[in-house]
Design a protein around this motif. Structure first.
Motif, PDB file in Angstrom:
ATOM      1  N   VAL A 178      91.393  30.411  43.216  1.00  0.00           N
ATOM      2  CA  VAL A 178      92.029  31.315  42.264  1.00  0.00           C
ATOM      3  C   VAL A 178      93.252  31.999  42.863  1.00  0.00           C
ATOM      4  CG1 VAL A 178      91.701  33.423  40.914  1.00  0.00           C
ATOM      5  CG2 VAL A 178      89.908  31.663  40.960  1.00  0.00           C
ATOM      6  N   ASP A 179      93.154  32.419  44.124  1.00  0.00           N
ATOM      7  CA  ASP A 179      94.291  33.118  44.737  1.00  0.00           C
ATOM      8  C   ASP A 179      95.187  32.181  45.541  1.00  0.00           C
ATOM      9  OD1 ASP A 179      92.500  32.657  46.736  1.00  0.00           O
ATOM     10  OD2 ASP A 179      92.149  34.770  47.230  1.00  0.00           O
ATOM     11  N   GLY A 180      94.978  30.868  45.394  1.00  0.00           N
ATOM     12  CA  GLY A 180      95.914  29.910  45.978  1.00  0.00           C
ATOM     13  C   GLY A 180      95.552  29.351  47.328  1.00  0.00           C
ATOM     14  N   GLU A 181      94.490  29.849  47.977  1.00  0.00           N
ATOM     15  CA  GLU A 181      94.102  29.352  49.295  1.00  0.00           C
ATOM     16  C   GLU A 181      92.591  29.176  49.371  1.00  0.00           C
ATOM     17  OE1 GLU A 181      95.610  31.750  52.447  1.00  0.00           O
ATOM     18  OE2 GLU A 181      97.717  31.450  51.917  1.00  0.00           O
ATOM     19  N   VAL A 239      99.994  12.076  40.561  1.00  0.00           N
ATOM     20  CA  VAL A 239     101.037  13.099  40.699  1.00  0.00           C
ATOM     21  C   VAL A 239     100.417  14.480  40.864  1.00  0.00           C
ATOM     22  CG1 VAL A 239     102.930  14.239  39.467  1.00  0.00           C
ATOM     23  CG2 VAL A 239     102.742  11.752  39.432  1.00  0.00           C
ATOM     24  N   LEU A 240      99.219  14.668  40.351  1.00  0.00           N
ATOM     25  CA  LEU A 240      98.529  15.949  40.493  1.00  0.00           C
ATOM     26  C   LEU A 240      97.927  16.019  41.894  1.00  0.00           C
ATOM     27  CD1 LEU A 240      98.169  18.236  38.441  1.00  0.00           C
ATOM     28  CD2 LEU A 240      95.905  17.315  37.933  1.00  0.00           C
ATOM     29  N   PRO A 241      98.293  16.997  42.715  1.00  0.00           N
ATOM     30  CA  PRO A 241      97.837  17.045  44.107  1.00  0.00           C
ATOM     31  C   PRO A 241      96.318  16.973  44.225  1.00  0.00           C
ATOM     32  CG  PRO A 241      99.583  18.636  43.764  1.00  0.00           C
ATOM     33  CD  PRO A 241      99.226  18.095  42.413  1.00  0.00           C
ATOM     34  N   ARG A 242      95.855  16.316  45.304  1.00  0.00           N
ATOM     35  CA  ARG A 242      94.429  16.099  45.503  1.00  0.00           C
ATOM     36  C   ARG A 242      93.912  16.720  46.796  1.00  0.00           C
ATOM     37  NH1 ARG A 242      92.921  11.188  46.473  1.00  0.00           N
ATOM     38  NH2 ARG A 242      90.983  11.110  45.256  1.00  0.00           N
ATOM     39  N   THR A 243      94.663  16.635  47.883  1.00  0.00           N
ATOM     40  CA  THR A 243      94.161  17.187  49.145  1.00  0.00           C
ATOM     41  C   THR A 243      94.219  18.703  49.092  1.00  0.00           C
ATOM     42  OG1 THR A 243      96.294  17.311  50.281  1.00  0.00           O
ATOM     43  CG2 THR A 243      95.141  15.185  50.344  1.00  0.00           C
ATOM     44  N   PRO A 244      93.363  19.397  49.848  1.00  0.00           N
ATOM     45  CA  PRO A 244      93.399  20.867  49.807  1.00  0.00           C
ATOM     46  C   PRO A 244      94.748  21.430  50.217  1.00  0.00           C
ATOM     47  CG  PRO A 244      91.913  20.066  51.538  1.00  0.00           C
ATOM     48  CD  PRO A 244      92.276  18.890  50.697  1.00  0.00           C
ATOM     49  N   GLU A 245      95.380  20.805  51.203  1.00  0.00           N
ATOM     50  CA  GLU A 245      96.683  21.296  51.651  1.00  0.00           C
ATOM     51  C   GLU A 245      97.739  21.128  50.560  1.00  0.00           C
ATOM     52  OE1 GLU A 245      93.956  20.386  54.746  1.00  0.00           O
ATOM     53  OE2 GLU A 245      94.846  18.988  53.278  1.00  0.00           O
ATOM     54  N   VAL A 275      97.172  20.881  47.327  1.00  0.00           N
ATOM     55  CA  VAL A 275      96.838  21.778  46.217  1.00  0.00           C
ATOM     56  C   VAL A 275      97.388  23.175  46.489  1.00  0.00           C
ATOM     57  CG1 VAL A 275      94.943  22.980  45.047  1.00  0.00           C
ATOM     58  CG2 VAL A 275      94.816  20.506  45.413  1.00  0.00           C
ATOM     59  N   GLU A 276      97.198  23.670  47.706  1.00  0.00           N
ATOM     60  CA  GLU A 276      97.688  25.008  48.058  1.00  0.00           C
ATOM     61  C   GLU A 276      99.211  25.078  47.958  1.00  0.00           C
ATOM     62  OE1 GLU A 276      94.207  26.455  51.210  1.00  0.00           O
ATOM     63  OE2 GLU A 276      95.944  25.330  51.940  1.00  0.00           O
ATOM     64  N   ALA A 277      99.894  24.049  48.473  1.00  0.00           N
ATOM     65  CA  ALA A 277     101.360  24.054  48.431  1.00  0.00           C
ATOM     66  C   ALA A 277     101.863  23.968  46.993  1.00  0.00           C
ATOM     67  CB  ALA A 277     101.902  22.881  49.256  1.00  0.00           C
ATOM     68  N   ALA A 293     101.375  27.334  45.258  1.00  0.00           N
ATOM     69  CA  ALA A 293     102.348  28.317  45.737  1.00  0.00           C
ATOM     70  C   ALA A 293     103.709  28.069  45.110  1.00  0.00           C
ATOM     71  CB  ALA A 293     102.446  28.237  47.261  1.00  0.00           C
ATOM     72  N   ARG A 294     104.081  26.803  44.987  1.00  0.00           N
ATOM     73  CA  ARG A 294     105.379  26.469  44.395  1.00  0.00           C
ATOM     74  C   ARG A 294     105.429  26.866  42.921  1.00  0.00           C
ATOM     75  NH1 ARG A 294     105.057  21.642  45.329  1.00  0.00           N
ATOM     76  NH2 ARG A 294     104.681  20.702  43.263  1.00  0.00           N
ATOM     77  N   LEU A 295     104.358  26.568  42.180  1.00  0.00           N
ATOM     78  CA  LEU A 295     104.345  26.862  40.748  1.00  0.00           C
ATOM     79  C   LEU A 295     104.327  28.366  40.473  1.00  0.00           C
ATOM     80  CD1 LEU A 295     101.842  24.154  39.435  1.00  0.00           C
ATOM     81  CD2 LEU A 295     104.305  24.242  39.057  1.00  0.00           C
ATOM     82  N   ARG A 296     103.691  29.113  41.368  1.00  0.00           N
ATOM     83  CA  ARG A 296     103.576  30.552  41.143  1.00  0.00           C
ATOM     84  C   ARG A 296     104.725  31.326  41.779  1.00  0.00           C
ATOM     85  NH1 ARG A 296      97.129  31.356  42.106  1.00  0.00           N
ATOM     86  NH2 ARG A 296      97.671  33.544  41.858  1.00  0.00           N
ATOM     87  N   GLY A 297     105.588  30.581  42.474  1.00  0.00           N
ATOM     88  CA  GLY A 297     106.873  31.092  42.923  1.00  0.00           C
ATOM     89  C   GLY A 297     106.830  32.315  43.799  1.00  0.00           C
TER      90      GLY A 297
END
Length: 517
Positions: A349-352, A500-506, A508-510, A513-517
């Motif tokens: 939820v909080d990105g990490e 295209v939708l990220p799968r690895t935890p790393e 997903v986190e990146a 972070a990019r989408l939430r700017g």
């Protein structure tokens, strides 16, 4: 104390049903009728053109024809379903009907596709131009004339209420199938039916009225064959196991729109955290996108935060979304042709991810990758699940979660299966017009079927630890993780349509972070 008003015991069921119209204040004077049906100019052209699906659906019908020579095949679109009182749900045609006609969105309630038997090779041509053994006719409810009561008074079908319906010529232009008035259906179905004549089969579960009509015709003709209806249902389902070029294109479109929806979900998470029903924020964000960019969602969106993620089909979506927890989002856009994606991502939820969340997520990802490795022509469909379960069982043994004395090997045996406590569902299902497509196919062609290029299915392992599960340490409890992608079998392997939708935890986190700017 006086008795209540006596019940009118003379009221018939028909009269009761008609009382829904008591609120109507529609005028019915002769003057009104004469005026409302006069002084209309020509109707605007609906601009109907030949549909791109027409050549593909002709080939699909030809393939179905080859399985039932001499048999009349009836495929209903289905009817409008009452939501409440005199309000209907938005119509969606039966998937077999959509597959064989190319009609999607909310097109043609009450329509019926009939494949009439012909002499061998004298029916409609398939893709190669060779005649099939059937001639297709679409029986539809066409546009009513403006001097009819339906035009202005019928709230279910009238042009004043729901807009102009296509004409018979419009339907034929769009689908490439001869269109006739639905009023002709009964006589058309009954023609030459008898104990020694034409057999009639109907796709069941689509339209009870049509099923009843077919049963009545068979009974009158002494030609009972309800049991054989299952063969038609089965065949129509199996016809979709291998997707054609147009179907693959539609699947790509559905997945692309779904990925956009997941991006919007990530952007909505701060708002979801602030709302008392944050799961609804996620749900409505995705569902609005699906309605704007497609026909609708392909199934009820699952937006399961925290403990709710351990409920496989959590669709109440009325819970809070808390920082530090995971939210499992299982959602798919259904495009106008009715093909749907089915994708799941489990997001911090909080990105990490925390360390334990990352550990569980990685195990599920490794299980998915193991299934991808065997998703190739020549493998059996059941091999996907077996490969994923080997990883899940091994990881649970490594974490010390299997019962004492139970190894991964023991758990994987038919007599064991202890690892399934934390993943009770299967790893894959076919995907297409239905989110669980081809479900009526025979076992030997589905679970035991050999993978072929053109097959589309999901890969979706998971691990689910309920908050009151005393078989696991406290650090795992209240956590559910699922990763689901849509997969196309190719000539030399497979393609992850949702890659295209990220799968690895790393990643997903990146990405978050990019989408939430």
């Amino acid at each position: 104390m006086t008795d209540a008003t006596p019940v009118d015991e003379t009221a018939t069921a028909e009269e009761i049903a008609e009382r829904v119209n008591n609120r109507s204040q529609r005028p019915d004077s002769a003057a009104f009728k004469a005026f409302i049906t006069s002084q209309w100019g020509p109707r605007p052209d609906l601009g109907v053109e030949a549909g791109a699906a027409a050549p593909f659906t002709a080939e699909r019908r030809a393939q179905l024809s080859a399985r039932f020579p001499g048999v009349r095949l009836v495929v209903p679109a289905g009817s409008l379903k009452v939501r409440s009182n005199d309000t209907d749900y938005r119509f969606r045609p039966h998937s077999a009907f959509a597959h064989l006609t190319g009609l999607g969105t909310d097109q043609e309630p009450d329509a019926v596709l009939v494949l009439h038997p012909t002499a061998a090779g004298e029916g409609d041509p398939g893709a190669d131009g060779t005649g099939s053994d059937h001639h297709a006719v679409l029986y539809v409810r066409p546009l009513a004339a403006r001097d009819t009561e339906e035009f202005y008074a019928d709230s279910r079908y009238g042009e004043f209420w729901v807009g102009a319906r296509p004409s018979l010529d419009d339907v034929t232009t769009l689908t490439g199938i001869e269109a006739r008035h639905v009023d002709e259906l009964r006589d058309a179905l009954a023609k030459d039916v008898g104990a020694d004549g034409v057999q009639v089969l109907v796709v069941t579960g689509a339209d009870e009225t049509v099923e009843t009509l077919v049963e009545a015709i068979r009974t009158e003709a002494g030609a009972e064959s309800e049991a054989a209806d299952e063969q038609l249902v089965e065949a129509a389902s199996e016809l979709r196991l291998v997707k054609d070029e147009l179907e693959v294109e539609q699947m790509r479109e559905a997945v692309a729109r779904t990925i956009e929806g997941f991006e919007q979900v990530v952007r909505s998470l701060p708002r979801a955290v602030e709302h008392r029903r944050g799961e609804r924020v996620i749900e409505t964000t995705f569902d609005a996108h699906a309605r704007l960019e497609g026909n609708a969602v392909g199934y009820e969106t699952i937006a399961a935060a925290g403990e709710h993620a351990t409920t496989l089909h959590w669709t109440s979506n009325d819970g809070v979304v808390r920082p530090g927890e995971l939210v499992l989002v299982d959602a798919g856009v259904e495009v106008d042709s009715l093909y749907t994606a089915d994708v799941t991502r489990t997001l911090p939820v909080d990105g990490e991810f925390t360390d334990v969340q990352r550990r569980v997520y990685r195990a599920v990802l490794d299980a998915a990758d193991a299934a991808f490795a065997v998703a190739r022509p020549g493998s059996k469909f059941r091999d996907l699940h077996a490969a994923a379960m080997e990883v899940i069982a091994a990881r649970l043994e490594e974490w010390g979660l299997l019962p004492d004395g139970v190894t991964a090997e023991v758990s994987l045996s038919a007599e064991g299966q202890q690892h399934r406590r934390w993943m009770v569902h299967g790893t894959s299902h076919h995907l297409g017009l239905d989110v669980h497509d081809c479900a009526q196919a025979r076992r030997e062609l589905y679970l035991d079927g050999v993978l072929e290029p053109g097959m589309v299915f999901t890969i979706e392992p998971g691990l689910y630890f309920k908050s009151d599960d005393l078989a696991v340490p406290a650090e795992y409890r209240g956590m559910g993780v699922r990763i689901e992608d849509d997969v196309l079998v190719t000539a030399d392997g497979n393609e992850n349509l949702s890659a295209v939708l990220p799968r690895t935890p790393e990643d997903v986190e990146a990405w978050m972070a990019r989408l939430r700017g």
